[in-house]
Scaffold this motif. Structure first.
Motif, PDB file in Angstrom:
ATOM      1  N   LYS A  40       0.925  -1.184  -0.010  1.00 49.43           N
ATOM      2  CA  LYS A  40       0.023  -0.035   0.057  1.00 49.43           C
ATOM      3  C   LYS A  40       0.624   1.232   0.112  1.00 49.43           C
ATOM      4  O   LYS A  40       1.942   1.338   0.454  1.00 49.43           O
ATOM      5  CB  LYS A  40      -1.000  -0.066   1.208  1.00 49.43           C
ATOM      6  CG  LYS A  40      -1.906  -1.095   1.230  1.00 49.43           C
ATOM      7  CD  LYS A  40      -2.795  -0.973   2.511  1.00 49.43           C
ATOM      8  CE  LYS A  40      -3.592  -2.163   2.631  1.00 49.43           C
ATOM      9  NZ  LYS A  40      -4.497  -2.114   3.914  1.00 49.43           N
ATOM     10  N   GLU A  42       2.385   4.387   1.458  1.00 46.55           N
ATOM     11  CA  GLU A  42       2.541   4.951   2.793  1.00 46.55           C
ATOM     12  C   GLU A  42       2.176   6.277   2.897  1.00 46.55           C
ATOM     13  O   GLU A  42       2.652   7.186   2.365  1.00 46.55           O
ATOM     14  CB  GLU A  42       3.947   4.657   3.306  1.00 46.55           C
ATOM     15  CG  GLU A  42       4.228   4.891   4.632  1.00 46.55           C
ATOM     16  CD  GLU A  42       5.575   4.300   5.172  1.00 46.55           C
ATOM     17  OE1 GLU A  42       6.065   4.242   6.269  1.00 46.55           O
ATOM     18  OE2 GLU A  42       6.616   3.735   4.262  1.00 46.55           O
ATOM     19  N   GLY A 306       2.339   5.878  12.297  1.00 46.09           N
ATOM     20  CA  GLY A 306       1.571   5.899  13.303  1.00 46.09           C
ATOM     21  C   GLY A 306       1.806   6.948  14.448  1.00 46.09           C
ATOM     22  O   GLY A 306       1.041   6.990  15.514  1.00 46.09           O
ATOM     23  N   ASP A 315      -1.468   5.540  16.258  1.00 43.69           N
ATOM     24  CA  ASP A 315      -2.295   4.557  15.373  1.00 43.69           C
ATOM     25  C   ASP A 315      -1.580   3.418  15.117  1.00 43.69           C
ATOM     26  O   ASP A 315      -0.331   3.375  15.559  1.00 43.69           O
ATOM     27  CB  ASP A 315      -2.489   5.470  14.077  1.00 43.69           C
ATOM     28  CG  ASP A 315      -3.635   4.855  13.260  1.00 43.69           C
ATOM     29  OD1 ASP A 315      -4.292   3.838  13.659  1.00 43.69           O
ATOM     30  OD2 ASP A 315      -3.738   5.311  12.079  1.00 43.69           O
ATOM     31  N   HIS A 316      -2.390   2.478  14.603  1.00 45.01           N
ATOM     32  CA  HIS A 316      -1.521   1.309  14.351  1.00 45.01           C
ATOM     33  C   HIS A 316      -0.527   1.370  13.289  1.00 45.01           C
ATOM     34  O   HIS A 316      -0.903   2.284  12.182  1.00 45.01           O
ATOM     35  CB  HIS A 316      -2.725   0.228  14.156  1.00 45.01           C
ATOM     36  CG  HIS A 316      -3.546  -0.149  15.043  1.00 45.01           C
ATOM     37  ND1 HIS A 316      -3.318  -0.477  16.258  1.00 45.01           N
ATOM     38  CD2 HIS A 316      -5.054   0.185  15.049  1.00 45.01           C
ATOM     39  CE1 HIS A 316      -4.613  -0.635  17.005  1.00 45.01           C
ATOM     40  NE2 HIS A 316      -5.610  -0.161  16.261  1.00 45.01           N
ATOM     41  N   GLN A 317       0.416   0.687  13.194  1.00 49.20           N
ATOM     42  CA  GLN A 317       1.176   0.545  11.924  1.00 49.20           C
ATOM     43  C   GLN A 317       1.044  -0.420  10.925  1.00 49.20           C
ATOM     44  O   GLN A 317       0.234  -1.515  11.427  1.00 49.20           O
ATOM     45  CB  GLN A 317       2.641   0.291  12.592  1.00 49.20           C
ATOM     46  CG  GLN A 317       3.272   1.433  13.400  1.00 49.20           C
ATOM     47  CD  GLN A 317       4.781   1.136  13.774  1.00 49.20           C
ATOM     48  OE1 GLN A 317       5.432   0.078  13.714  1.00 49.20           O
ATOM     49  NE2 GLN A 317       5.518   2.276  14.246  1.00 49.20           N
ATOM     50  N   ARG A 318       1.333  -0.285   9.828  1.00 49.69           N
ATOM     51  CA  ARG A 318       0.821  -1.351   8.781  1.00 49.69           C
ATOM     52  C   ARG A 318       2.098  -1.636   7.869  1.00 49.69           C
ATOM     53  O   ARG A 318       3.291  -0.839   8.086  1.00 49.69           O
ATOM     54  CB  ARG A 318       0.032  -0.302   7.761  1.00 49.69           C
ATOM     55  CG  ARG A 318      -1.216  -0.035   8.271  1.00 49.69           C
ATOM     56  CD  ARG A 318      -1.975   0.951   7.508  1.00 49.69           C
ATOM     57  NE  ARG A 318      -3.300   1.382   7.852  1.00 49.69           N
ATOM     58  CZ  ARG A 318      -3.356   2.490   9.041  1.00 49.69           C
ATOM     59  NH1 ARG A 318      -2.213   3.191   9.226  1.00 49.69           N
ATOM     60  NH2 ARG A 318      -4.298   2.722   9.266  1.00 49.69           N
ATOM     61  N   LEU A 319       1.992  -2.909   7.412  1.00 50.00           N
ATOM     62  CA  LEU A 319       3.160  -3.569   6.723  1.00 50.00           C
ATOM     63  C   LEU A 319       3.265  -3.094   4.992  1.00 50.00           C
ATOM     64  O   LEU A 319       2.600  -3.436   4.445  1.00 50.00           O
ATOM     65  CB  LEU A 319       2.882  -5.088   6.810  1.00 50.00           C
ATOM     66  CG  LEU A 319       4.146  -5.981   5.992  1.00 50.00           C
ATOM     67  CD1 LEU A 319       5.363  -5.550   6.899  1.00 50.00           C
ATOM     68  CD2 LEU A 319       3.658  -7.245   5.983  1.00 50.00           C
ATOM     69  N   GLU A 320       3.582  -1.799   5.173  1.00 49.19           N
ATOM     70  CA  GLU A 320       3.899  -1.229   3.803  1.00 49.19           C
ATOM     71  C   GLU A 320       4.918  -0.148   3.996  1.00 49.19           C
ATOM     72  O   GLU A 320       5.626   0.040   5.153  1.00 49.19           O
ATOM     73  CB  GLU A 320       2.566  -0.366   3.640  1.00 49.19           C
ATOM     74  CG  GLU A 320       2.205   0.437   4.739  1.00 49.19           C
ATOM     75  CD  GLU A 320       0.738   1.298   4.349  1.00 49.19           C
ATOM     76  OE1 GLU A 320      -0.004   0.597   3.752  1.00 49.19           O
ATOM     77  OE2 GLU A 320       0.580   2.181   5.150  1.00 49.19           O
ATOM     78  N   ASN A 323       8.293  -0.428   6.378  1.00 48.77           N
ATOM     79  CA  ASN A 323       8.053  -1.716   7.044  1.00 48.77           C
ATOM     80  C   ASN A 323       8.253  -2.726   6.406  1.00 48.77           C
ATOM     81  O   ASN A 323       8.619  -3.840   6.802  1.00 48.77           O
ATOM     82  CB  ASN A 323       6.894  -1.380   7.721  1.00 48.77           C
ATOM     83  CG  ASN A 323       6.845  -0.439   8.865  1.00 48.77           C
ATOM     84  OD1 ASN A 323       7.721   0.235   9.378  1.00 48.77           O
ATOM     85  ND2 ASN A 323       5.568   0.209   9.025  1.00 48.77           N
ATOM     86  N   LEU A 366       4.141  -8.365  14.783  1.00 48.64           N
ATOM     87  CA  LEU A 366       3.285  -7.407  15.155  1.00 48.64           C
ATOM     88  C   LEU A 366       2.772  -7.792  16.644  1.00 48.64           C
ATOM     89  O   LEU A 366       2.244  -8.868  17.026  1.00 48.64           O
ATOM     90  CB  LEU A 366       1.932  -7.485  14.286  1.00 48.64           C
ATOM     91  CG  LEU A 366       0.922  -6.327  14.670  1.00 48.64           C
ATOM     92  CD1 LEU A 366       1.466  -5.030  14.345  1.00 48.64           C
ATOM     93  CD2 LEU A 366      -0.394  -6.433  13.932  1.00 48.64           C
TER      94      LEU A 366
END
Length: 678
Positions: A40, A42, A306, A315-320, A323, A366
């Motif tokens: 996605k 970022e 985040g 906020d939550h971190q995302r695998l994008e 990362n 995570l």
């Protein structure tokens, strides 16, 4: 001769063992199994305010006013504690610098240049996440990136291995000279600010309050002086050593160690890779995340994203983005460079950044962070058989000089060979043999000149600056109308000869024009080395451009030197020292009309220095073709141009416990020997 490893990705091949990837042998190809992932975009941590624009940094025309909106597909610029606005400030300065040095700026043709968005979206149909690079001409491939004007960062990912001694020396010299330009340019612009401090608007446009480190990086980027922009290097950067220290984040970008001025993870983006997988190349660990854990060889690194503007997880971190790049580097077994940043007393920026070598990402997961939001964790383990971490050496030296160690290391023969003649003690360390030779000489703080030197051409007078020298005073005019040092005592540029205030001047000892008379400030240590015999290192971090000490001895005429040499006495011949002073402050690659300082004209140094019975710590400095110390001639206590003092200044940031070195020049014409006593 070193080699570029050809690293290719083949989607249908098995994953190699990670230990094979980081090995020192030449690898012709990596066969990697790449799952189909669609990363996605970022998001920005902090959305830009309305009508906020960034300068198109890929536009090579410094006078162009082309502006582009921030591209959301580009890597997130994650802020650290004190650096939340570094990236935006750097971009602002890049645009403002189009008015800087307007009389010295080269004009470029930008008609055929792509816009920033066009360049960012362009993908070489032959490129992959890791692509082959021809082995031939690899020296110029890396180094000549400093000659290319504002090119887009490459999508080619390579690893450099098996460098020979000449290759190592070449790349080290390239990095050293680039850092020298950066440091001396930063000192220069600070001096220009001093001259214009009474003006609201100066020659730099609206840059009076802008940081000198950002300005220096901006103008170097405009001149195409940033290194390693045409190749993304995995692993070690040629010419950058483990333990190298940087005071400013932008300097790390200039040498190509970490390519982003703000983001903690530097990586090849998915848009630059034909298979759509990002690859991480380096990270900066500076305690910006509350969930980070750092035990040296093992790091638990929190991914980015985040955080709010106060650096709190919101906020939550995302695998994008970065990362995802870290996760992909773990899957492929590709090493990442680690730079540590932390606060440091005495640093001009308040912080230091230390390159600590290569690490492998061995695990990721995570979990709920301390703030309750989901954070992505990465476990990194340092690869074995590397030099000791620079951050560990820095902390060890600090504990040693502050007496925090419970047990002092074995090997200290004397705690002060100067016998309190210096302001700070000069230590003697030898854990190799029983040689205590440096204790047998009388310590000489300043050189001893023949008496007639002080009666030759008596000084015409001195300045009347009671509280300290100011622009336009007598001593400033002697130096060609400007001071040799900035307000922090750093050498602005090397000169054939510098006139400091002397006994006829009314200014105090704290005057900015008495830098080399203040004596030793750094805690130096003479130590026994298996490679160089005796050497010198510092327990303090020495900043580039700062004064170290005088090279002292008893001054002899040529005739006296010939008699002394017949007795086998140790003599130093200053006329053979390399003219490294000309390198410090050489801004010929910045200003097209730059001229090497020629004032004043100094006759050849027709004398020798006897150090057979009286000497100081400088006599133990080792010889090097890539020295980190230069010799600057200085006059202050007499007016005889033929007998100046030999003052030593740092050519680069010298980390604690790293050996100091001089260029002693070629074999001397008087004796046929190298002018070095150890």
């Amino acid at each position: 001769m070193g080699s570029f490893i050809d690293l290719n990705l083949y989607p249908d091949s098995p994953v190699p063992d990670t230990a094979d990837v980081a090995g020192g042998d030449i690898i012709t190809a990596l066969t990697l199994n790449i799952p189909k992932l669609e990363p996605k975009e970022e998001p920005y941590d902090d959305p830009p305010p309305p009508h906020h624009f960034l300068i198109n940094s890929t536009n090579p025309n410094p006078n162009s006013s082309i502006l582009t909106q921030p591209d959301p597909s580009q890597p997130v610029q994650h802020a650290g504690d004190d650096e939340a606005d570094v990236f935006s400030e750097f971009q602002r300065i890049s645009e403002m610098f189009r008015t800087a040095f307007s009389d010295k700026t080269n004009k470029f043709d930008a008609k055929n240049q792509l816009s920033a968005s066009e360049q960012d979206g362009f993908i070489d149909p032959n490129s992959q996440a890791i692509v082959p690079v021809p082995e031939e001409n690899h020296l110029s491939t890396v180094a000549d990136s400093s000659r290319r004007k504002n090119q887009q960062r490459s999508s080619e990912l390579v690893r450099v291995t098996n460098l020979g001694i000449e290759d190592e020396r070449y790349f080290r010299d390239v990095v050293r000279k680039t850092r020298m330009i950066y440091d001396s340019l930063r000192v220069f612009v600070s001096m220009e600010d001093e001259k214009r401090k009474s003006n609201n608007y100066n020659a730099y446009g609206r840059l009076k309050n802008a940081r000198g480190d950002l300005r220096s990086a901006s103008v170097m980027k405009e001149r195409g002086l940033w290194l390693n922009r045409d190749k993304r290097i995995v692993g070690s950067i040629p010419g950058v050593y483990v333990g190298d220290i940087f005071f400013f984040r932008m300097e790390i970008c200039v040498v190509g160690l970490h390519g982003l001025p703000q983001a903690g993870i530097d990586y090849l983006t998915s848009s630059q890779s034909s298979n759509g997988d990002p690859i991480a190349t380096s990270i900066i660990v500076s305690g910006g995340y509350e969930d980070d854990q750092d035990s040296g060889d093992v790091i638990i690194y929190t991914g980015h994203g985040g955080q709010d503007k106060h650096n709190r997880q919101a906020d939550h971190q995302r695998l994008e983005g970065g990362n995802l790049a870290m996760e992909r580097s773990m899957s492929y077994g590709i090493e990442v460079r680690v730079v540590r940043g932390f606060r440091y007393e005495g640093s001009p920026s308040g912080k230091v950044y230390v390159y600590d070598g290569l690490y492998k990402v061995v695990d990721s997961w995570l979990e709920a962070g301390k703030s309750g939001f989901g954070v992505i964790k990465f476990k990194l383990v340092r690869i074995e058989n590397q030099p000791e971490m620079g951050s560990s050496v820095l902390k060890y030296a600090e504990n040693l000089r502050k007496g925090r160690l419970q047990v002092r290391p074995n090997g200290y023969v004397s705690m002060d060979i100067s016998m309190k003649k210096e302001h700070v003690p000069v230590l003697l360390f030898n854990d190799i043999d029983d040689n205590h030779e440096p204790m047998f000489y009388e310590y000489l703080v300043t050189s001893v000149f023949p008496p007639y030197v002080y009666h030759f051409g008596a000084k015409a007078g001195g300045c009347d600056c009671v509280s300290g020298c100011v622009e336009g005073c007598f001593c400033a005019k002697q130096n060609g109308g400007e001071f040799a040092y900035d307000q922090n005592g750093l050498l602005v540029r090397g000169k054939p000869l510098i006139f400091e205030c002397g006994p006829h001047c009314r200014c105090p000892s704290s005057c900015r024009n008495r830098v080399s008379q203040s004596g030793l400030k750094n805690r130096l240590e003479v130590f026994r080395s298996r490679e160089t015999g005796w050497g010198v290192r510092s327990l303090d971090l020495i900043q580039a451009g700062s004064f170290i000490c005088e090279y002292t001895g008893v001054i002899l005429t040529r005739e006296q030197a010939q008699l002394f040499s017949m007795n086998g006495d140790n003599l130093i011949y200053p006329n053979r020292f390399g003219e490294r002073w000309a390198e410090w402050g050489d801004l010929s690659q910045i200003f097209s009309d730059y001229v090497r300082p020629l004032y004043p004209s100094v006759p050849p140094l027709d004398f020798a220095m006897d150090v057979s019975r009286m000497r100081n710590v400088a006599c133990y400095l080792s010889h090097s073709l890539c020295p980190n110390v230069l010799v600057q001639l200085v006059l202050y206590d007499h007016a005889n141009y033929a007998f100046p003092h030999l003052m030593l200044f740092a050519m680069e940031n010298i980390p604690p416990m790293r050996e100091l070195s001089l260029d002693y020049g070629e074999a001397d014409e008087w004796t046929g020997k190298l002018a070095i006593c150890n």
